[in-house]
Design an enzyme around this catalytic site. Structure first.
Site, PDB file in Angstrom:
ATOM      1  N   GLY A   9       0.833  -1.212   0.000  1.00  0.00           N
ATOM      2  CA  GLY A   9       0.000   0.000   0.000  1.00  0.00           C
ATOM      3  C   GLY A   9       0.861   1.253   0.000  1.00  0.00           C
ATOM      4  O   GLY A   9       0.580   2.203   0.724  1.00  0.00           O
ATOM      5  N   ARG A  12      -0.273   5.462  -1.784  1.00  0.00           N
ATOM      6  CA  ARG A  12      -0.961   6.645  -1.241  1.00  0.00           C
ATOM      7  C   ARG A  12      -0.775   6.727   0.274  1.00  0.00           C
ATOM      8  O   ARG A  12      -0.310   5.782   0.912  1.00  0.00           O
ATOM      9  CB  ARG A  12      -2.469   6.553  -1.544  1.00  0.00           C
ATOM     10  N   VAL A  58      -2.631  -7.862  -1.787  1.00  0.00           N
ATOM     11  CA  VAL A  58      -2.097  -8.580  -0.618  1.00  0.00           C
ATOM     12  C   VAL A  58      -3.030  -9.690  -0.127  1.00  0.00           C
ATOM     13  O   VAL A  58      -2.582 -10.612   0.552  1.00  0.00           O
ATOM     14  CB  VAL A  58      -1.768  -7.629   0.568  1.00  0.00           C
ATOM     15  N   TYR A 151     -12.883  -3.963  11.089  1.00  0.00           N
ATOM     16  CA  TYR A 151     -11.567  -3.299  11.082  1.00  0.00           C
ATOM     17  C   TYR A 151     -10.858  -3.494  12.421  1.00  0.00           C
ATOM     18  O   TYR A 151      -9.658  -3.781  12.468  1.00  0.00           O
ATOM     19  CB  TYR A 151     -11.795  -1.816  10.772  1.00  0.00           C
ATOM     20  N   ALA A 154      -9.534  -6.992  12.593  1.00  0.00           N
ATOM     21  CA  ALA A 154      -8.340  -7.157  11.755  1.00  0.00           C
ATOM     22  C   ALA A 154      -7.125  -6.543  12.441  1.00  0.00           C
ATOM     23  O   ALA A 154      -6.046  -7.147  12.493  1.00  0.00           O
ATOM     24  CB  ALA A 154      -8.567  -6.504  10.390  1.00  0.00           C
TER      25      ALA A 154
HETATM   26  P1  NAP Z   1      -5.180   4.991   2.097  1.00  0.00           P
HETATM   27  O1  NAP Z   1      -4.740   6.403   1.926  1.00  0.00           O
HETATM   28  O2  NAP Z   1      -6.598   4.630   1.839  1.00  0.00           O
HETATM   29  O3  NAP Z   1      -4.208   4.051   1.211  1.00  0.00           O
HETATM   30  C1  NAP Z   1      -4.414   2.669   1.216  1.00  0.00           C
HETATM   31  C2  NAP Z   1      -3.260   2.008   0.504  1.00  0.00           C
HETATM   32  O4  NAP Z   1      -3.456   0.589   0.591  1.00  0.00           O
HETATM   33  C3  NAP Z   1      -3.198   2.344  -0.979  1.00  0.00           C
HETATM   34  O5  NAP Z   1      -1.851   2.412  -1.350  1.00  0.00           O
HETATM   35  C4  NAP Z   1      -3.875   1.142  -1.633  1.00  0.00           C
HETATM   36  O6  NAP Z   1      -3.443   0.880  -2.967  1.00  0.00           O
HETATM   37  C5  NAP Z   1      -3.405   0.044  -0.710  1.00  0.00           C
HETATM   38  N1  NAP Z   1      -4.255  -1.154  -0.780  1.00  0.00           N
HETATM   39  C6  NAP Z   1      -5.576  -1.264  -0.501  1.00  0.00           C
HETATM   40  N2  NAP Z   1      -5.981  -2.527  -0.699  1.00  0.00           N
HETATM   41  C7  NAP Z   1      -4.891  -3.230  -1.113  1.00  0.00           C
HETATM   42  C8  NAP Z   1      -4.664  -4.573  -1.498  1.00  0.00           C
HETATM   43  N3  NAP Z   1      -5.658  -5.473  -1.491  1.00  0.00           N
HETATM   44  N4  NAP Z   1      -3.405  -4.943  -1.877  1.00  0.00           N
HETATM   45  C9  NAP Z   1      -2.396  -4.049  -1.913  1.00  0.00           C
HETATM   46  N5  NAP Z   1      -2.559  -2.760  -1.552  1.00  0.00           N
HETATM   47  C10 NAP Z   1      -3.790  -2.356  -1.173  1.00  0.00           C
HETATM   48  O7  NAP Z   1      -4.889   4.474   3.577  1.00  0.00           O
HETATM   49  P2  NAP Z   1      -3.969   5.094   4.751  1.00  0.00           P
HETATM   50  O8  NAP Z   1      -4.794   6.008   5.552  1.00  0.00           O
HETATM   51  O9  NAP Z   1      -2.677   5.537   4.203  1.00  0.00           O
HETATM   52  O10 NAP Z   1      -3.774   3.785   5.631  1.00  0.00           O
HETATM   53  C11 NAP Z   1      -2.611   2.979   5.557  1.00  0.00           C
HETATM   54  C12 NAP Z   1      -2.654   1.980   6.694  1.00  0.00           C
HETATM   55  O11 NAP Z   1      -2.721   2.675   7.936  1.00  0.00           O
HETATM   56  C13 NAP Z   1      -3.864   1.058   6.665  1.00  0.00           C
HETATM   57  O12 NAP Z   1      -3.495  -0.232   7.122  1.00  0.00           O
HETATM   58  C14 NAP Z   1      -4.807   1.691   7.662  1.00  0.00           C
HETATM   59  O13 NAP Z   1      -5.699   0.759   8.212  1.00  0.00           O
HETATM   60  C15 NAP Z   1      -3.817   2.211   8.692  1.00  0.00           C
HETATM   61  N6  NAP Z   1      -4.345   3.303   9.516  1.00  0.00           N
HETATM   62  C16 NAP Z   1      -4.734   4.490   8.951  1.00  0.00           C
HETATM   63  C17 NAP Z   1      -5.210   5.497   9.792  1.00  0.00           C
HETATM   64  C18 NAP Z   1      -5.634   6.838   9.259  1.00  0.00           C
HETATM   65  O14 NAP Z   1      -6.171   7.634  10.051  1.00  0.00           O
HETATM   66  N7  NAP Z   1      -5.419   7.148   7.997  1.00  0.00           N
HETATM   67  C19 NAP Z   1      -5.336   5.271  11.157  1.00  0.00           C
HETATM   68  C20 NAP Z   1      -4.934   4.043  11.683  1.00  0.00           C
HETATM   69  C21 NAP Z   1      -4.452   3.066  10.844  1.00  0.00           C
HETATM   70  P3  NAP Z   1      -4.188   1.569  -4.262  1.00  0.00           P
HETATM   71  O15 NAP Z   1      -3.668   2.990  -4.316  1.00  0.00           O
HETATM   72  O16 NAP Z   1      -3.747   0.750  -5.425  1.00  0.00           O
HETATM   73  O17 NAP Z   1      -5.645   1.503  -3.992  1.00  0.00           O
END
Ligand code: NAP
Length: 240
Positions: A9, A12, A58, A151, A154
């Site tokens: 991931g 982004r 993944v 979530y 997970a």
């Molecule tokens: P995001 O901006 O929505 O980006 C998600 C990323 O995951 C993208 O690069 C996407 O790829 C990739 N992805 C989604 N499904 C996938 C798959 N099946 N196989 C491979 N890649 C996949 O999310 P984010 O906010 O940066 O979050 C990143 C991580 O931090 C996640 O695990 C999330 O649960 C965790 N997190 C986020 C927050 C928050 O507040 N943002 C808080 C706690 C935890 P594409 O671009 O190709 O779609």
């Protein structure tokens, strides 16, 4: 020898910031993503080209194994020493109304994704006696949040897996840690009522992806050798 880091991931949000930061630390970064190639290319540009793209879903074990085997065939004698299991999605709903598909999709990506990517990379880390595995958890996996039963399950699962695996591989110089962000400004938190949520956050703001990336970079460094099995919160004081 090159130092290789794989960030799932990485196209982004937090993953992108981690890629950029690890590239600054001298890693050759392998940017994984599911479908957004344009965003992954942008990440690569932000890293001054110090990496490569490796798309796979993944949650698809076969696809992951094929992509990693293909990478290995093109990099004989090298190994991926840092793995950041960051790919994740959310599909929020109260449990009573949650479609079964949304339960499975979130678990398959955020939890089984960890298994699918980590297992093939672990033998080389153990053999070379150096490895860093950093799993992206969440405050939701520590305290649970309403509307996020899938979530939270997970992320809670990834925390428990982090602690178990850390104990399996510590003797081999491989550390396994989890990072648990609160609210971070990315596409995932787009559309949330930021002003209302900030009232609950002692730091009174959402975090930046770069702040999470700095923590990940430290855990990936040689200096963090004695930190393993830990879950480190980064949430502006939201939950301690
Ligand atoms: P995001 O901006 O929505 O980006 C998600 C990323 O995951 C993208 O690069 C996407 O790829 C990739 N992805 C989604 N499904 C996938 C798959 N099946 N196989 C491979 N890649 C996949 O999310 P984010 O906010 O940066 O979050 C990143 C991580 O931090 C996640 O695990 C999330 O649960 C965790 N997190 C986020 C927050 C928050 O507040 N943002 C808080 C706690 C935890 P594409 O671009 O190709 O779609």
């Amino acid at each position: 020898m090159n130092k290789y880091a794989l960030v799932t991931g990485g196209s982004r949000g937090i993953g992108r910031a981690v890629c950029v930061r690890l590239a600054k630390e001298g890693f050759h970064v392998i940017i994984n993503y599911a479908s957004n190639e344009a965003a992954a290319q942008e990440t690569l540009q932000l890293m001054d080209g110090q990496g490569e793209l490796l798309p796979f879903d993944v949650s698809n074990a076969e696809q992951v194994r094929a992509a990693l085997a293909d990478w290995q065939a093109r990099h004989t004698g090298e190994y991926i020493s840092v793995l950041v299991n960051n790919a994740g999605i959310r599909k929020d709903n109260v449990l009573a109304l949650m479609p079964e598909t949304d339960w499975h999709r979130v678990l398959n990506i955020s939890l089984s994704g960890f298994f699918n990517v980590t297992q093939p990379l672990l033998p080389a880390m153990q053999l070379r006696k150096f490895g860093r595995i950093i799993n992206m958890a969440s405050v939701s996996g520590i305290k649970g949040l309403p509307g996020q039963v899938n979530y939270s399950a997970a992320k809670g699962g990834i925390i428990a897996a982090t602690k178990s695996l850390a104990q399996e591989v510590a003797r081999r110089g491989v550390t396994v840690n989890a990072v648990a962000p609160g609210f971070i400004k990315t596409d995932m938190t787009e559309g949330l009522d930021e002003a209302a949520l900030c009232k609950q956050i002692p730091a009174a703001r959402f975090g930046k992806p770069e702040e999470v990336a700095a923590l990940v970079a430290f855990l990936a460094s040689e200096d963090a050798a004695y930190i393993t099995g830990s879950v480190i919160s980064i949430n502006g004081g939201l939950y301690t």
